[in-house]
Enzyme design. Structure first.
Site, PDB file in Angstrom:
ATOM      1  N   LYS A   1       7.242  -4.087  -4.452  1.00  0.00           N
ATOM      2  CA  LYS A   1       8.237  -3.027  -4.694  1.00  0.00           C
ATOM      3  C   LYS A   1       8.970  -2.691  -3.409  1.00  0.00           C
ATOM      4  CE  LYS A   1       6.077   0.390  -2.381  1.00  0.00           C
ATOM      5  NZ  LYS A   1       6.587   0.878  -1.106  1.00  0.00           N
TER       6      LYS A   1
ATOM      7  N   ASP B   1       0.344   3.693  -5.352  1.00  0.00           N
ATOM      8  CA  ASP B   1       1.400   2.786  -5.825  1.00  0.00           C
ATOM      9  C   ASP B   1       0.937   1.885  -6.971  1.00  0.00           C
ATOM     10  OD1 ASP B   1       3.110   3.800  -3.911  1.00  0.00           O
ATOM     11  OD2 ASP B   1       2.769   2.163  -2.485  1.00  0.00           O
TER      12      ASP B   1
HETATM   13  O1  C5P Z   1      -2.858   6.112  -2.134  1.00  0.00           O
HETATM   14  P1  C5P Z   1      -2.984   5.120  -1.020  1.00  0.00           P
HETATM   15  O2  C5P Z   1      -4.437   4.777  -0.746  1.00  0.00           O
HETATM   16  O3  C5P Z   1      -2.159   3.908  -1.204  1.00  0.00           O
HETATM   17  O4  C5P Z   1      -2.438   5.847   0.276  1.00  0.00           O
HETATM   18  C1  C5P Z   1      -2.698   5.347   1.569  1.00  0.00           C
HETATM   19  C2  C5P Z   1      -2.463   6.443   2.606  1.00  0.00           C
HETATM   20  O5  C5P Z   1      -1.053   6.730   2.686  1.00  0.00           O
HETATM   21  C3  C5P Z   1      -3.117   7.775   2.285  1.00  0.00           C
HETATM   22  O6  C5P Z   1      -4.444   7.809   2.745  1.00  0.00           O
HETATM   23  C4  C5P Z   1      -2.220   8.741   3.061  1.00  0.00           C
HETATM   24  O7  C5P Z   1      -2.536   8.750   4.426  1.00  0.00           O
HETATM   25  C5  C5P Z   1      -0.838   8.107   2.932  1.00  0.00           C
HETATM   26  N1  C5P Z   1      -0.056   8.680   1.801  1.00  0.00           N
HETATM   27  C6  C5P Z   1       0.445   9.970   1.906  1.00  0.00           C
HETATM   28  N2  C5P Z   1       1.161  10.496   0.868  1.00  0.00           N
HETATM   29  C7  C5P Z   1       1.395   9.770  -0.242  1.00  0.00           C
HETATM   30  C8  C5P Z   1       0.906   8.441  -0.372  1.00  0.00           C
HETATM   31  C9  C5P Z   1       0.175   7.929   0.686  1.00  0.00           C
HETATM   32  O8  C5P Z   1       0.249  10.637   2.920  1.00  0.00           O
HETATM   33  N3  C5P Z   1       2.118  10.311  -1.229  1.00  0.00           N
END
Ligand code: C5P
Length: 333
Positions: free
Chosen positions: A8, A138
């Site tokens: 994406k 995501d």
């Molecule tokens: O959800 P995911 O594990 O992919 O997110 C990875 C990191 O990206 C999270 O631990 C956070 O630090 C950051 N993040 C964030 N806000 C979001 C998505 C991700 O701060 N909306």
């Protein structure tokens, strides 16, 4: 069971203040593009992960792998799988790792769809998205595909009305960026800008504002960040299907943070603009840069120009929107 899943780009990424749980509220416009990983799952005595292809060595194998986590999350969520829960997961990567293209989330989404089929677990698409959200922000979008608005931490989706096909050139950088580090850099830059704003209204100098920025930390980042907001202009441009209208409206709040961590990205973005891109942005948390072209021929020309400018490791030409994770092959046992 083999599933194909897209990368994406974010056409808009509006990032709000940090939340108490370590995430940021955001409003984003996800757009799936035709760069695919393929994931095959087979019944096995214990769950394992084998990765081949692009950046294979930097994909975590074993329990930390997002696809393995997704398979376990589905096994836990499913009551109709007939007792089978171990799988051998083979990931053929074309989406680079830590690149801002949600490659890890894509593999998790593919594993969910593949295991759901293999086990006959029968989860519906909304149920799969809910399991996906527990694995990564995501993942639900990699399941859905197309063009969609994401809210919350990105997991709350609404399909977007978008017309036409968009032609992109993705410029891969050498090395990756850590998503949490890019969000943290975004908070720091905002805190510093807010402190500088306060200091300049008081007439104070830069050193004072820097001290204020470092002590104020995340609290002032929260104060400095606006609530995220969907660009109605971008949505109108997407409905028109006109890349020339969409290009100038591409925005990414994480771009200054990604560029502060990887100043070389500025050269790639400038080169894309100079060679006729209608829009040039860092994709997600970077370091991949995404360039929008008027049509397939101009995308090809842009890809050639970026390659000869030597501003990136590799380029690929892709189209969006692409479909979400879908079964491409099922072998009978
Ligand atoms: O959800 P995911 O594990 O992919 O997110 C990875 C990191 O990206 C999270 O631990 C956070 O630090 C950051 N993040 C964030 N806000 C979001 C998505 C991700 O701060 N909306």
């Amino acid at each position: 069971m083999t599933v194909r899943v897209p990368a994406k780009v974010n056409l808009q990424l509006s990032v709000g203040p940090p939340r108490g749980d370590g995430y940021h509220d955001l409003v984003t416009v996800f757009h799936a593009v035709s760069l695919f990983d393929e994931v095959t799952v087979r019944p096995a005595d214990r769950t394992s992960v084998v990765v081949t292809g692009e950046d294979a060595a930097s994909v975590p194998a074993g329990r930390a792998n997002l696809a393995a986590r997704a398979a376990r999350a589905l096994a836990a969520a499913s009551t109709r799988r007939g007792g089978r829960s171990a799988v051998r997961i083979e990931i053929r990567k074309r989406i680079p790792v830590s690149a801002g293209l949600a490659g890890g989330s894509a593999d998790a989404a593919a594993a969910l769809v593949a295991c759901n089929e293999l086990w006959g677990a029968g989860l519906t698409p909304p149920e799969l998205r809910e399991v996906g959200a527990s694995v990564g922000s995501d993942v639900p979008f990699a399941l859905l595909g197309g063009t969609a608005i994401g809210q919350g931490r990105g997991e709350q989706l609404t399909a977007a009305l978008a017309a036409g096909t968009y032609h992109w050139v993705l410029a891969f950088a050498t090395g990756g960026l850590s998503t949490p580090e890019v969000y943290a850099a975004c908070d720091r830059l905002r805190a510093r800008a807010a402190a500088q704003g306060r200091a300049s209204t008081r007439g104070a100098g830069g050193a004072a504002s820097d001290r204020a920025a470092s002590s104020a930390g995340v609290a002032s980042a929260a104060a400095a960040a606006q609530q995220p907001r969907l660009s109605t202009e971008l949505m109108a441009a997407l409905r028109s299907g006109d890349p020339a209208a969409v290009g100038p409206l591409l925005t990414n709040d994480l771009q200054p943070a990604a560029v502060s961590l990887r100043p070389d990205l500025r050269r790639a973005l400038n080169a894309g603009r100079e060679h006729g891109a209608l829009g040039a942005i860092v994709s997600g948390s970077g370091p991949t840069c995404a360039f929008l072209a008027a049509d397939a021929r101009r995308a090809r020309e842009l890809a050639v120009s970026l390659t000869s400018a030597g501003v990136c490791r590799a380029v690929v030409q892709v189209k969006g929107p692409a479909a979400g994770a879908a079964v491409v092959a099922a072998e009978r046992r």
